[in-house]
Design an enzyme around this catalytic site. Structure first.
Site, PDB file in Angstrom:
ATOM      1  N   SER A 171     -13.469  36.082  48.958  1.00 15.55           N
ATOM      2  CA  SER A 171     -14.388  36.504  47.912  1.00 15.55           C
ATOM      3  C   SER A 171     -13.610  37.031  46.702  1.00 15.55           C
ATOM      4  O   SER A 171     -12.733  36.350  46.178  1.00 15.55           O
ATOM      5  CB  SER A 171     -15.355  37.552  48.483  1.00 15.55           C
ATOM      6  OG  SER A 171     -16.386  37.844  47.588  1.00 15.55           O
ATOM      7  N   LEU A 172     -13.887  38.248  46.269  1.00 16.78           N
ATOM      8  CA  LEU A 172     -13.185  38.840  45.129  1.00 16.78           C
ATOM      9  C   LEU A 172     -11.677  38.896  45.362  1.00 16.78           C
ATOM     10  O   LEU A 172     -10.897  38.891  44.408  1.00 16.78           O
ATOM     11  CB  LEU A 172     -13.729  40.249  44.875  1.00 16.78           C
ATOM     12  CG  LEU A 172     -13.049  41.090  43.803  1.00 16.78           C
ATOM     13  CD1 LEU A 172     -13.238  40.480  42.415  1.00 16.78           C
ATOM     14  CD2 LEU A 172     -13.567  42.519  43.835  1.00 16.78           C
TER      15      LEU A 172
END
Length: 322
Positions: free
Chosen positions: A102-103
């Site tokens: 993800s991030l």
């Protein structure tokens, strides 16, 4: 019995995303490691310049219980991960492979040379602004020890989305706050363990899509993304990539994730020492539960809410032969 890491092992850096953050993440390193401190202070100066707020103040001095302000948590996760990576680099510890979840892909891309550390921080902040300004609020819920068919039934019943498959029986759901609240009631009645994540937006779901246009407008101002160095393993596609599209950094936070597929791809490389550079040790935990019994790989966290970073670093140095 402790496994000994030799040159036959591949060193893999893992980076986590939203939900792995908390106030005080990396505090022991900030107080004791000069490279970590100076790197984080550079990020802090940037944030004060463009947002008028201090990461260091938010992380280490504020005592508020809630820590879900995306304008702070999004760049703070990236800043802390990069600070730890630079601290390891100063010790001569450089990865053979990097992979973000993800991030976490923002930091992984910086380490892989796709963009600079400052650009990764800037992009995280701009993405947070696009989400806060356009997307509906919601949340995320980790569900533990649940059968996949039960999970699918419950997610459909409560209009929720399966955001990630973390390891067998462990999933994350994403969706509107009211539906998550309702699901919690049923999970409690079914005695299924769960944990609400400190996230105020429904990542890895279609509900996030309204923020895409503004973020893509920002991405279009970046002249080009450099090719990642050899060893960039996509946490989204579970393959090694040698080119990233301008859409990639939106897709990594909006599309469902499957950590097991990433583990399977990395395990083909040889025995690995997986070093978790995320704030909470989440990736190391996910890794341990995804590794097959016959695997000789080792997963090692450094930062955790227990603030034992100095001891964990020493353990890492002991694992790695000079």
């Amino acid at each position: 019995m402790t496994k000994v890491i030799t040159k036959d092992y591949q060193l893999v850096f893992l980076f986590s995303g939203q939900g792995s953050h908390y106030r005080g993440m990396g505090e022991k390193l900030y107080k004791t490691n000069p490279v970590f401190t100076s790197t984080l202070e550079k990020s802090d100066s940037y944030m004060q310049k463009v947002l008028g707020r201090s990461l260091i103040e938010e992380l280490y001095h504020k005592k508020d219980v809630d820590f879900d302000d995306l304008l702070i948590t999004h760049p703070a996760i990236v800043a802390v991960e990069l600070a730890l990576c630079f601290a390891l680099r100063a010790e001569g510890i450089v990865p053979d492979y990097v992979s973000g979840n993800s991030l976490g892909e923002f930091a992984a891309a910086a380490i892989s040379g796709v963009w600079s550390a400052e650009k990764a921080l800037e992009a995280a902040l701009m993405q947070a602004k696009s989400i806060v300004g356009n997307s509906e609020m919601g949340g995320m819920l980790a569900v533990i020890n649940i059968a996949s068919d039960v999970l699918k039934r419950l997610s459909k019943s409560y209009s929720l989305y399966i955001a990630s498959n973390n390891f067998p029986g462990h999933y994350t759901l994403s969706g509107a706050t009211a539906y998550l609240d309702a699901l919690e009631v049923e999970l409690k009645s079914l005695e299924i363990p769960y944990m609400r994540l400190p996230v105020a937006y429904p990542f890895h779901s279609p509900l996030l899509k309204a923020g895409k246009v503004e973020f893509q407008q920002y991405m279009s101002t970046i002249e080009s993304l450099d090719q990642p160095k050899k060893g960039f393993i996509s946490g989204l596609y579970a393959i090694e990539l040698n080119q990233l599209s301008s859409d990639y950094f939106w897709e990594v936070v909006s599309q469902p994730a499957d950590f097991g597929h990433v583990v399977a791809a990395l395990e083909k490389k040889a025995p690995c020492l997986y070093v978790d550079l995320g704030p909470s040790g989440t990736s190391a935990t996910f890794m341990k539960y995804n590794l097959e019994e016959r695997s000789n790989s080792v997963a090692h966290p450094i930062m955790t809410p227990f603030k034992q970073e100095d001891k964990q670093l020493q353990k890492l140095f002991q694992l790695i032969e000079s």
